[in-house]
Design a protein around this motif. Structure first.
Motif, PDB file in Angstrom:
ATOM      1  N   MET A  38       1.409  -7.578  11.839  1.00 24.88           N
ATOM      2  CA  MET A  38       1.778  -6.929  10.586  1.00 24.88           C
ATOM      3  C   MET A  38       2.676  -5.725  10.862  1.00 24.88           C
ATOM      4  SD  MET A  38       0.349  -7.960   7.760  1.00 24.88           S
ATOM      5  CE  MET A  38      -0.088  -9.664   7.784  1.00 24.88           C
ATOM      6  N   THR A  78       1.539 -12.111   2.140  1.00 18.88           N
ATOM      7  CA  THR A  78       0.663 -12.755   3.118  1.00 18.88           C
ATOM      8  C   THR A  78       1.090 -14.210   3.304  1.00 18.88           C
ATOM      9  OG1 THR A  78      -0.843 -13.504   1.425  1.00 18.88           O
ATOM     10  CG2 THR A  78      -1.243 -11.315   2.315  1.00 18.88           C
ATOM     11  N   SER A  83      -0.520 -16.722   2.590  1.00 21.30           N
ATOM     12  CA  SER A  83      -0.891 -17.524   1.418  1.00 21.30           C
ATOM     13  C   SER A  83      -0.016 -17.195   0.206  1.00 21.30           C
ATOM     14  CB  SER A  83      -2.369 -17.285   1.093  1.00 21.30           C
ATOM     15  OG  SER A  83      -2.586 -15.912   0.877  1.00 21.30           O
ATOM     16  N   MET A  85       2.181  -8.231  -0.946  1.00 21.80           N
ATOM     17  CA  MET A  85       1.600  -7.002  -0.385  1.00 21.80           C
ATOM     18  C   MET A  85       1.958  -5.827  -1.294  1.00 21.80           C
ATOM     19  SD  MET A  85       0.010  -6.750   2.532  1.00 21.80           S
ATOM     20  CE  MET A  85      -0.541  -7.861   3.811  1.00 21.80           C
ATOM     21  N   PRO A  86       1.071  -4.818  -1.385  1.00 23.73           N
ATOM     22  CA  PRO A  86       1.465  -3.630  -2.153  1.00 23.73           C
ATOM     23  C   PRO A  86       2.664  -2.971  -1.469  1.00 23.73           C
ATOM     24  CG  PRO A  86      -0.871  -3.569  -1.569  1.00 23.73           C
ATOM     25  CD  PRO A  86      -0.267  -4.694  -0.803  1.00 23.73           C
ATOM     26  N   GLU A  88       4.926  -0.223   0.143  1.00 22.87           N
ATOM     27  CA  GLU A  88       4.651   1.032   0.865  1.00 22.87           C
ATOM     28  C   GLU A  88       5.140   2.207   0.026  1.00 22.87           C
ATOM     29  OE1 GLU A  88       3.649   1.837   4.091  1.00 22.87           O
ATOM     30  OE2 GLU A  88       3.642  -0.066   5.162  1.00 22.87           O
ATOM     31  N   TRP A  89       4.390   3.312  -0.008  1.00 25.05           N
ATOM     32  CA  TRP A  89       4.836   4.474  -0.791  1.00 25.05           C
ATOM     33  C   TRP A  89       6.152   5.012  -0.233  1.00 25.05           C
ATOM     34  CZ3 TRP A  89       5.644   9.244   1.362  1.00 25.05           C
ATOM     35  CH2 TRP A  89       5.050   9.501   2.604  1.00 25.05           C
ATOM     36  N   HIS A 138      10.896  33.905 -13.213  1.00 23.54           N
ATOM     37  CA  HIS A 138       9.638  33.927 -12.460  1.00 23.54           C
ATOM     38  C   HIS A 138       9.692  32.841 -11.380  1.00 23.54           C
ATOM     39  CE1 HIS A 138       5.390  33.634 -11.504  1.00 23.54           C
ATOM     40  NE2 HIS A 138       5.218  34.791 -12.111  1.00 23.54           N
ATOM     41  N   VAL A 186       7.589  30.826 -10.141  1.00 26.05           N
ATOM     42  CA  VAL A 186       6.953  29.544 -10.502  1.00 26.05           C
ATOM     43  C   VAL A 186       7.886  28.730 -11.397  1.00 26.05           C
ATOM     44  CG1 VAL A 186       5.043  28.479 -11.778  1.00 26.05           C
ATOM     45  CG2 VAL A 186       4.597  30.402 -10.259  1.00 26.05           C
ATOM     46  N   LEU A 187       8.524  29.412 -12.361  1.00 24.09           N
ATOM     47  CA  LEU A 187       9.434  28.701 -13.272  1.00 24.09           C
ATOM     48  C   LEU A 187      10.701  28.274 -12.535  1.00 24.09           C
ATOM     49  CD1 LEU A 187       9.069  30.779 -16.567  1.00 24.09           C
ATOM     50  CD2 LEU A 187       7.852  28.724 -15.859  1.00 24.09           C
ATOM     51  N   MET A 196      -6.238 -15.215   2.899  1.00 24.50           N
ATOM     52  CA  MET A 196      -5.743 -14.007   3.572  1.00 24.50           C
ATOM     53  C   MET A 196      -6.486 -13.799   4.897  1.00 24.50           C
ATOM     54  SD  MET A 196      -5.256 -10.254   1.838  1.00 24.50           S
ATOM     55  CE  MET A 196      -4.532 -10.653   0.266  1.00 24.50           C
ATOM     56  N   GLU A 215      -6.285  -9.678   9.432  1.00 29.54           N
ATOM     57  CA  GLU A 215      -5.202  -8.704   9.679  1.00 29.54           C
ATOM     58  C   GLU A 215      -4.460  -8.392   8.381  1.00 29.54           C
ATOM     59  OE1 GLU A 215      -5.434 -11.516  11.450  1.00 29.54           O
ATOM     60  OE2 GLU A 215      -5.588 -10.996  13.574  1.00 29.54           O
ATOM     61  N   GLU A 216      -4.208  -9.443   7.638  1.00 26.78           N
ATOM     62  CA  GLU A 216      -3.499  -9.248   6.359  1.00 26.78           C
ATOM     63  C   GLU A 216      -4.341  -8.403   5.409  1.00 26.78           C
ATOM     64  OE1 GLU A 216      -0.760 -13.293   6.048  1.00 26.78           O
ATOM     65  OE2 GLU A 216      -2.786 -13.285   5.238  1.00 26.78           O
ATOM     66  N   GLU A 221      -4.101  -4.805   6.469  1.00 21.44           N
ATOM     67  CA  GLU A 221      -2.799  -4.239   6.119  1.00 21.44           C
ATOM     68  C   GLU A 221      -2.720  -3.982   4.611  1.00 21.44           C
ATOM     69  OE1 GLU A 221      -0.371  -3.062   7.692  1.00 21.44           O
ATOM     70  OE2 GLU A 221       1.282  -3.073   6.277  1.00 21.44           O
ATOM     71  N   PHE A 222      -3.210  -4.945   3.841  1.00 23.64           N
ATOM     72  CA  PHE A 222      -3.236  -4.825   2.380  1.00 23.64           C
ATOM     73  C   PHE A 222      -3.986  -3.553   1.970  1.00 23.64           C
ATOM     74  CE2 PHE A 222      -4.565  -5.672  -1.915  1.00 23.64           C
ATOM     75  CZ  PHE A 222      -3.596  -6.502  -2.454  1.00 23.64           C
ATOM     76  N   ARG A 277      -4.734  -0.966   3.863  1.00 25.22           N
ATOM     77  CA  ARG A 277      -4.095   0.251   4.381  1.00 25.22           C
ATOM     78  C   ARG A 277      -2.994   0.729   3.424  1.00 25.22           C
ATOM     79  NH1 ARG A 277       0.299   2.030   6.474  1.00 25.22           N
ATOM     80  NH2 ARG A 277       1.363   0.029   6.449  1.00 25.22           N
ATOM     81  N   ARG A 278      -2.169  -0.230   2.990  1.00 25.21           N
ATOM     82  CA  ARG A 278      -1.066   0.139   2.080  1.00 25.21           C
ATOM     83  C   ARG A 278      -1.598   0.666   0.752  1.00 25.21           C
ATOM     84  NH1 ARG A 278       3.880  -4.192   2.499  1.00 25.21           N
ATOM     85  NH2 ARG A 278       3.976  -4.287   4.757  1.00 25.21           N
ATOM     86  N   ARG A 320      -1.074   4.478  -0.695  1.00 29.28           N
ATOM     87  CA  ARG A 320      -0.458   4.712  -2.010  1.00 29.28           C
ATOM     88  C   ARG A 320      -1.380   5.514  -2.904  1.00 29.28           C
ATOM     89  NH1 ARG A 320       2.509  -0.556  -4.485  1.00 29.28           N
ATOM     90  NH2 ARG A 320       1.466   0.156  -6.351  1.00 29.28           N
ATOM     91  N   VAL A 364      -1.250   9.138  -2.006  1.00 29.53           N
ATOM     92  CA  VAL A 364      -0.010   9.783  -2.450  1.00 29.53           C
ATOM     93  C   VAL A 364      -0.079  10.066  -3.954  1.00 29.53           C
ATOM     94  CG1 VAL A 364       2.478   9.481  -2.747  1.00 29.53           C
ATOM     95  CG2 VAL A 364       1.418   8.821  -0.599  1.00 29.53           C
ATOM     96  N   PHE A 422      -1.063  18.055  -7.412  1.00 26.09           N
ATOM     97  CA  PHE A 422       0.041  19.006  -7.370  1.00 26.09           C
ATOM     98  C   PHE A 422       0.482  19.374  -8.791  1.00 26.09           C
ATOM     99  CE2 PHE A 422       4.676  19.375  -7.677  1.00 26.09           C
ATOM    100  CZ  PHE A 422       4.879  20.552  -6.968  1.00 26.09           C
ATOM    101  N   PHE A 423       0.599  18.358  -9.657  1.00 25.11           N
ATOM    102  CA  PHE A 423       1.048  18.629 -11.028  1.00 25.11           C
ATOM    103  C   PHE A 423      -0.004  19.379 -11.844  1.00 25.11           C
ATOM    104  CE2 PHE A 423       4.613  15.831 -10.200  1.00 25.11           C
ATOM    105  CZ  PHE A 423       5.611  16.497 -10.903  1.00 25.11           C
ATOM    106  N   LEU A 476       0.490  22.867 -10.740  1.00 30.76           N
ATOM    107  CA  LEU A 476       1.772  23.367 -11.245  1.00 30.76           C
ATOM    108  C   LEU A 476       1.675  23.708 -12.736  1.00 30.76           C
ATOM    109  CD1 LEU A 476       4.800  23.871 -10.550  1.00 30.76           C
ATOM    110  CD2 LEU A 476       5.238  21.582 -11.431  1.00 30.76           C
ATOM    111  N   ALA A 529      -0.243  26.826 -13.301  1.00 29.00           N
ATOM    112  CA  ALA A 529       0.576  27.996 -12.976  1.00 29.00           C
ATOM    113  C   ALA A 529       1.614  28.257 -14.073  1.00 29.00           C
ATOM    114  CB  ALA A 529       1.260  27.792 -11.630  1.00 29.00           C
ATOM    115  N   ILE A 530       2.255  27.196 -14.557  1.00 28.81           N
ATOM    116  CA  ILE A 530       3.264  27.358 -15.620  1.00 28.81           C
ATOM    117  C   ILE A 530       2.612  27.965 -16.866  1.00 28.81           C
ATOM    118  CG2 ILE A 530       4.769  26.120 -17.240  1.00 28.81           C
ATOM    119  CD1 ILE A 530       5.275  24.069 -15.001  1.00 28.81           C
ATOM    120  N   VAL A 540       1.945  31.671 -16.347  1.00 28.82           N
ATOM    121  CA  VAL A 540       3.191  32.445 -16.374  1.00 28.82           C
ATOM    122  C   VAL A 540       3.729  32.548 -17.793  1.00 28.82           C
ATOM    123  CG1 VAL A 540       5.612  32.446 -15.655  1.00 28.82           C
ATOM    124  CG2 VAL A 540       3.836  31.935 -13.991  1.00 28.82           C
TER     125      VAL A 540
END
Lengths: 191, 41
Positions: A3, A10, A12, A16-17, A19-20, A51, A53-54, B1, B4-5, B8-9, B11-12, B16, B19, B26-27, B30, B33-34, B37
């Motif tokens: 992989m 896959t 089959s 696959m999702p 990758e980000w 500011h 932040v802004l 499947m 290994e597949e 991997e599936f 893991r991805r 994601r 992330v 983060f938002f 943010l 904070a906005i 302010v």
């Protein structure tokens, strides 16, 4: 079966999702750094203060807008990218992502960018705002034949040439509107 | 499947999810904070 990051489905056939990292690649991060640099210069050079932040939020919104445009560009031109060595391994021509996902990601980034700017920073003066909207509408009008890849018989690059010419006038007109807007505001002609 | 597949599936998907969670967090910070302010304006 081994992989790696380029595996898209896959054995089959289950997809696959994505990758980000591929989503990140779509935003053309290296181009974005130039936009961020320009935006930082703008924030630092502008009269008055904002500011931190802004200021950060404004730059974030600008980068997201640039990223969204890059994503939509990659989505729209995936077939052209597939034909050129330098671009054929991008996530879409490389087959590592569904086209619709790229399109939706681009629209989402662009929409969030505009909304974030509106919520955190606020609108513009109306002279600048109206000029920007009008010029953007003209830009779309001229960009349409380029996007549709319409070709005239005698000059195959005519739509592109027209758009490029307009993009130069566009910047001059936009800056002129910005100056006019500020002068009018300082003179008290507009709120 | 194959196993290994499957690995991997997962893991991805996991990467994601991390992330997306990080971006959301983060938002949240943010926008907090906005809000602070802008209320001070």
């Amino acid at each position: 079966m081994s992989m790696d990051a380029t595996t898209t489905s896959t054995a089959s056939g289950t997809p696959m999702p994505t990758e980000w990292r591929d989503f990140f690649t779509l935003t053309k991060p290296r181009v974005m750094t130039l936009v961020i640099f320009t935006a930082i210069c703008g924030v630092l050079a502008a009269p008055g203060s904002i500011h931190p932040v802004l200021g950060f939020t404004a730059i974030l919104a600008i980068s997201m807008g640039a990223g969204g445009s890059a994503v939509l560009n990659m989505w729209w031109e995936a077939d052209i990218d597939a034909g050129m060595k330098r671009t054929m391994n991008r996530p879409l021509p490389g087959g590592r992502m569904r086209r619709e996902d790229a399109r939706d990601f681009g629209i989402f980034l662009s929409a969030v960018s505009v909304a974030l700017m509106g919520v955190a920073i606020g609108g513009t003066g109306w002279i600048y705002g109206m000029t920007a909207v009008t010029l953007s509408a003209l830009f779309i009008l001229l960009a349409w034949p380029v996007g549709q890849r319409m070709r005239s018989e005698d000059d195959k690059m005519l739509p592109e040439k027209k758009l490029f010419k307009f993009s130069i006038y566009y910047l001059f007109a936009l800056f002129a509107a910005l100056v006019l807007d500020r002068v009018a505001a300082y003179q008290g002609w507009i709120a | 499947m194959t196993p290994e597949e499957q690995a991997e599936f997962e893991r991805r998907r996991k990467a994601r999810n991390y992330v997306v969670a990080g971006t959301l967090l983060f938002f949240v910070v943010l926008f907090y904070a906005i809000t602070i302010v802008r209320m001070g304006d």
